[in-house]
Design a protein around this motif. Sequence first.
Motif, PDB file in Angstrom:
ATOM      1  N   ALA A  98       0.810  -1.216   0.000  1.00  0.00           N
ATOM      2  CA  ALA A  98       0.000   0.000   0.000  1.00  0.00           C
ATOM      3  C   ALA A  98       0.840   1.262   0.000  1.00  0.00           C
ATOM      4  CB  ALA A  98      -0.932   0.000   1.200  1.00  0.00           C
ATOM      5  N   THR A  99       2.095   1.186   0.474  1.00  0.00           N
ATOM      6  CA  THR A  99       2.804   2.443   0.686  1.00  0.00           C
ATOM      7  C   THR A  99       4.154   2.564  -0.001  1.00  0.00           C
ATOM      8  OG1 THR A  99       3.748   1.546   2.689  1.00  0.00           O
ATOM      9  CG2 THR A  99       1.740   2.805   2.924  1.00  0.00           C
ATOM     10  N   ALA A 100       4.966   1.483  -0.003  1.00  0.00           N
ATOM     11  CA  ALA A 100       6.374   1.652  -0.392  1.00  0.00           C
ATOM     12  C   ALA A 100       6.508   2.163  -1.822  1.00  0.00           C
ATOM     13  CB  ALA A 100       7.116   0.337  -0.226  1.00  0.00           C
ATOM     14  N   THR A 101       5.868   1.469  -2.765  1.00  0.00           N
ATOM     15  CA  THR A 101       5.997   1.918  -4.145  1.00  0.00           C
ATOM     16  C   THR A 101       5.307   3.266  -4.346  1.00  0.00           C
ATOM     17  OG1 THR A 101       4.083   0.571  -4.630  1.00  0.00           O
ATOM     18  CG2 THR A 101       6.195  -0.370  -5.151  1.00  0.00           C
ATOM     19  N   LYS A 102       4.280   3.516  -3.526  1.00  0.00           N
ATOM     20  CA  LYS A 102       3.543   4.767  -3.697  1.00  0.00           C
ATOM     21  C   LYS A 102       4.412   5.966  -3.325  1.00  0.00           C
ATOM     22  CE  LYS A 102      -0.017   2.161  -4.445  1.00  0.00           C
ATOM     23  NZ  LYS A 102       0.709   0.908  -4.422  1.00  0.00           N
ATOM     24  N   ALA A 103       5.168   5.815  -2.216  1.00  0.00           N
ATOM     25  CA  ALA A 103       6.045   6.902  -1.821  1.00  0.00           C
ATOM     26  C   ALA A 103       7.083   7.146  -2.915  1.00  0.00           C
ATOM     27  CB  ALA A 103       6.725   6.565  -0.499  1.00  0.00           C
ATOM     28  N   ALA A 104       7.593   6.061  -3.509  1.00  0.00           N
ATOM     29  CA  ALA A 104       8.594   6.210  -4.561  1.00  0.00           C
ATOM     30  C   ALA A 104       7.996   6.908  -5.782  1.00  0.00           C
ATOM     31  CB  ALA A 104       9.155   4.849  -4.937  1.00  0.00           C
ATOM     32  N   ILE A 105       6.755   6.564  -6.090  1.00  0.00           N
ATOM     33  CA  ILE A 105       6.112   7.235  -7.232  1.00  0.00           C
ATOM     34  C   ILE A 105       5.973   8.720  -6.947  1.00  0.00           C
ATOM     35  CG2 ILE A 105       3.922   7.512  -8.438  1.00  0.00           C
ATOM     36  CD1 ILE A 105       3.627   4.582  -8.488  1.00  0.00           C
ATOM     37  N   TYR A 106       5.635   9.026  -5.700  1.00  0.00           N
ATOM     38  CA  TYR A 106       5.523  10.440  -5.354  1.00  0.00           C
ATOM     39  C   TYR A 106       6.849  11.151  -5.600  1.00  0.00           C
ATOM     40  CZ  TYR A 106       6.049  14.590  -2.704  1.00  0.00           C
ATOM     41  OH  TYR A 106       6.373  15.869  -2.376  1.00  0.00           O
ATOM     42  N   VAL A 107       7.956  10.531  -5.137  1.00  0.00           N
ATOM     43  CA  VAL A 107       9.265  11.187  -5.300  1.00  0.00           C
ATOM     44  C   VAL A 107       9.561  11.386  -6.782  1.00  0.00           C
ATOM     45  CG1 VAL A 107      11.735  10.919  -4.942  1.00  0.00           C
ATOM     46  CG2 VAL A 107      10.141  10.314  -3.130  1.00  0.00           C
ATOM     47  N   LEU A 108       9.251  10.367  -7.565  1.00  0.00           N
ATOM     48  CA  LEU A 108       9.464  10.468  -9.008  1.00  0.00           C
ATOM     49  C   LEU A 108       8.676  11.655  -9.576  1.00  0.00           C
ATOM     50  CD1 LEU A 108      10.925   8.850 -11.161  1.00  0.00           C
ATOM     51  CD2 LEU A 108       8.836   7.603 -11.579  1.00  0.00           C
ATOM     52  N   LEU A 109       7.408  11.746  -9.172  1.00  0.00           N
ATOM     53  CA  LEU A 109       6.563  12.852  -9.622  1.00  0.00           C
ATOM     54  C   LEU A 109       7.166  14.188  -9.225  1.00  0.00           C
ATOM     55  CD1 LEU A 109       2.874  12.032  -8.710  1.00  0.00           C
ATOM     56  CD2 LEU A 109       3.763  12.729 -10.900  1.00  0.00           C
TER      57      LEU A 109
END
Lengths: 149, 487, 509
Positions: free
Chosen positions: C263-274
């Motif tokens: 639920a969170t790990a890849t999502k945080a990474a996507i945020y950083v990418l964005l």
Amino acid sequence: MEQLIDWAFIVGHVNYWLFIVLMMTGLYVVVARGNLVKKIVGLNIFQVSVFMLYISIGKITGGTAPIFPVDLTGHIEPDPSIVYSNPLPHVLILTAIVVGIATTSLGLALIVRIREAYDTIEEEDILKIEREMTAEDNKEYGAAMGGRA
Amino acid sequence: METSTALFLTMLIPTVAMAGNMAFKDRENLRDGFTFICALLTFACVLCILCAVGNGTMEEIALFEVVSGLTIAFHVEPLGLMFAIIGSGLWILTHLYGIGYMRGNNEDHHARFFACFSIAIAAVMGIAFASNMFTLFVFYEILTLSTYPLVAHKGTKDAIIGARIYLGILIGTSIALLLTGVIWTFVAAGTLDFVQGGILEGKIAPSLVPILLALYAFGIGKAALMPFHRWLPAAMVAPTPVSALLHAVAVVKAGVFSILKVGIYIFGIDFLAQTGASEWLMWLAAYSIIAASVVAMTKDNLKARLAYSTVSQLSYITLGMALATSMGALGGGMHIAMHAMGKITLFMCAGSIYVAYHKTEISQMQGLGRIMPITFIAFLVGALSIIGLPPLGGSWPKFLLMVGAADAGHQIIIAVLMLSSLLNVAYLLPIVGRGFYRPVTDSKLPKGVAEAPLLCWLPPAITAFGCLILFLYAGAIQDFLAPIVGL
Amino acid sequence: MAAEETHHVAKTFMDHLPVLQVVIPLFAAPIIVFIGKRSLAWPIAFAASAAAFVISCILLIQVLDGGFISYHVGGWAPPLGIEYRIDAANALVLALISGIGTVVLPYAYESVKAEIPKKNHTLFYACFMLCFTGLLGMVATGDAFNVFVFLEISSLSTYVLVAQGANHNKRALTAAYDYLIMGTIGATFFIIGLAMLYMATGTLNMADLADRIADEGTNRTIRAAFAFIVVGMGLKVAIYPLHHWLPNAYTFAPSAVSVFLAATATKAAIYVLLRFMFSVFNPSFVFEEWTLYIVFIPFSLLAMFAASFVAVFQTNIKRMLAYSSIAQIGYMLLGIAMLNATGLSATLVHLVNHGVTKAALFMGVGAMMLYSGSAFFNNLNGLGRKMPLTGAAMVASGLSLIGVPGTAGFISKWVLVQAAFENGWWIIAIAIMLSSLLAVIYVWRMFEVLYLTAPDPQSTAKEAPLAMLVPMWVLAIACIWFGFDTELTLGSARVAADGLLAGSAGMAH
């Protein structure tokens, strides 16, 4: 006549060349070696190359320290003969070193556990064991699902 | 009672019925009685709306906004109201019949069965009263999902595979095609409201209209337009009350109802006529009518034959929309009612035969008419109505469709409709003939009259009578529906 | 922008919120270890994550008008000091992370008891807190190097958490090891990128970086930095060809960890990418647009189809969900590649919706594993009927994964397809729909196993304990709630997308 090889450029960027060579060496070791410990060593070399990159860009000819005396007019007179070291990259890389150590120790700890569980630290052997485990799982699955699998 | 309250009650009461079925899981009579009362109340609410609104249009009631521009909202208009009357009225009969069938046939999981059934009815009401395409789509999907457990009810391998095909085609087409079409419409027109005369005129390049129409026509898989008709025969594994519900009341009617709604309120009949975008659909529907009838003739399994007959009859309604004339659309709308009454009769008869003597194949039904006269007479009446012979309800929509085809200048379509009637005769009447005129071959069958249980033969008898009544009141239905095409 | 919300010197307690939500769990971790009592570990962890959740909700409400909050750590003004900068985009992700963390912990209580040896419980919660801190920190911070530090805090603790599954299946160890190697390579690529940015601009504050890049335009150093950062973060995001670590890590980690990571790990990474793509680099630079078109679109399409296709053939339900996650990441990247406000909001809203959905599904599987012992389909036969509430929660969230109307997943899909049509990419729109049909297949396989197969007669399965049911149902209801009420999710995502597309916030604001 234009020079075919720009020696000044090559020698002037020696720190970058070193960085690239180290980085590639490290990455190659990670990819190519089957021994888990050697992989960690490669990873370490890879990380260290980045430390070098950071430290080498901290040297600025003609720069000054961030905290410096200013005369009353607020004018700064940098002395071009002095090479300052920018402290910021050093500080950054201290953090990165700590991270690197943590990664290495965690990796080694994992290897110890892997060795206990699999009795080997060679990637190929581990993969073989895991393939067998998967095949067994699937066999059990296939039998249980009957014709539906 | 406020009309808006009644409108919400039509969806709420079936939901309550679902909850009741879950709560009184093990107390058969209480549970079935409760559901029956709910069915009566739902019908009463729909009648309330009918009295209050007549064939006018009621203001939209927005429930809430999901995304800006997309609301769950309801309104009352003649076509939807007619669909709601059919749905809730036939729910009463199908429920009674369902009780007889499930008990007479010793099926399991009655509570789950009736609970899913009730939710399907709630979804039908939602579809009938939806005031925009988004709401319709939401309830359309709820209907698909709630009928899946019904199709898979028996839990056998065949049932599971049948249910997979059912779900695969319905969900597949609705997500891949219908949803794409809906979103495209939303982006192009900026709204999804059902508006008299359509919302797309001038918003989309005429060359793209046929493509968008195709997304809708094939995306509404419930309309069983060829080549996406396979789910209907596949869903035949379900218990017969489900088949009756699926084929006559809820699912397929929801499909063709949606097609009509899209044609009339999204594209607009005039816009379709101007652009000629629906001409290909007309030919495809015509093909579907003939081809499905031919396939039906080859089927020995009674339910399979009826299923292909449904595929063929549904295309009448699609054809009505695709003709893009007001008479055609009107005929299509009226055919929803007439076909519902006729087809539910046929299915309930098929179920009665199964409950009483476990016969599924037509070739086994030699002489059965003499043992089950009421069932077979009801079957005959239903069959004649489907064929379209006066004095039965089914004759009127065919007449209107022919008038519509003549208006549009497509004489070939008139020929298609006539040919289809002949084919209907060829695949429906031999069943009755076999029942009455051939000698009984199966020695296990009783001598003399021995009908199915009361709750199995009474409902089809009532609907067969309904077919007769509808013939007399066709004019009223036509007047009632007239506003949808602006007449 | 709302300038009055920008305060340079924190005066009241409320002003410290941006840093507090990172600091509270950070301190909770050593406290748990020093107290060392198993009975106290869980309450402390739960209190810390609940506090973080409350704070992130307050922050989200404050920034929903499109403004931002800038917090200066230690009172040192940026660009020299470290800045925490909260705007709608990261407030949304912060709320997701802390919310999931708070919901997962009650679930973890039972699941950890069943899956992890007793002596490790205290350390498990400490590690969990560190991971939580890391994820919150990398999202909250406005300093590029700080992102790296928090990224590594979260990654290192994640490796440990994944390895905890070894008690159950020894493959968790190799999964953790693979993740460590890949994760470290990714993180190192990321700091190489940062080094190049620093060479070119002499700053590490994101807003300051954006200003200087905008002033100087692009040169080869900046382009190289961009490439390194995208690939480095791409590894953490599990962009399709870089996803190899993910299926094993999700499959063999303990249930509670799978829930949290998915639920969170890849999502945080996507945020950083964005954040890097839109706030630091300028999306209008040709090289970035180019990257989006020729790299992101093909790879996200590949992810959507290939990963979903692989998911269909999995025999282990956790692995199937893991591959499904890779496919869903494809949708999010596609939203970024659309480069319009609708597409970006689709990415952000899907980030939240998918986080909630996947967490609920993994929770359901975890609850079933209590009795079945494994997540293989044949061990789960008929469990939906034996555990009706768990099964119903899985049906609700499974429908949301498909994107059936009335669920959260539908909203994401709707917005994404709408964005595709706005760009006139109707082929992409159809591709999105077709790929979601694959989701129908694998989700339905799960339903059939849970409901239509005969349960094992020897199975002792009964309904999951309340501590697992409640979190599961909170998330399952959220799946449905967010399908009808999109004010919070899509509303915030729209504000956030507008903020991101307006380009770099810059120091001036």
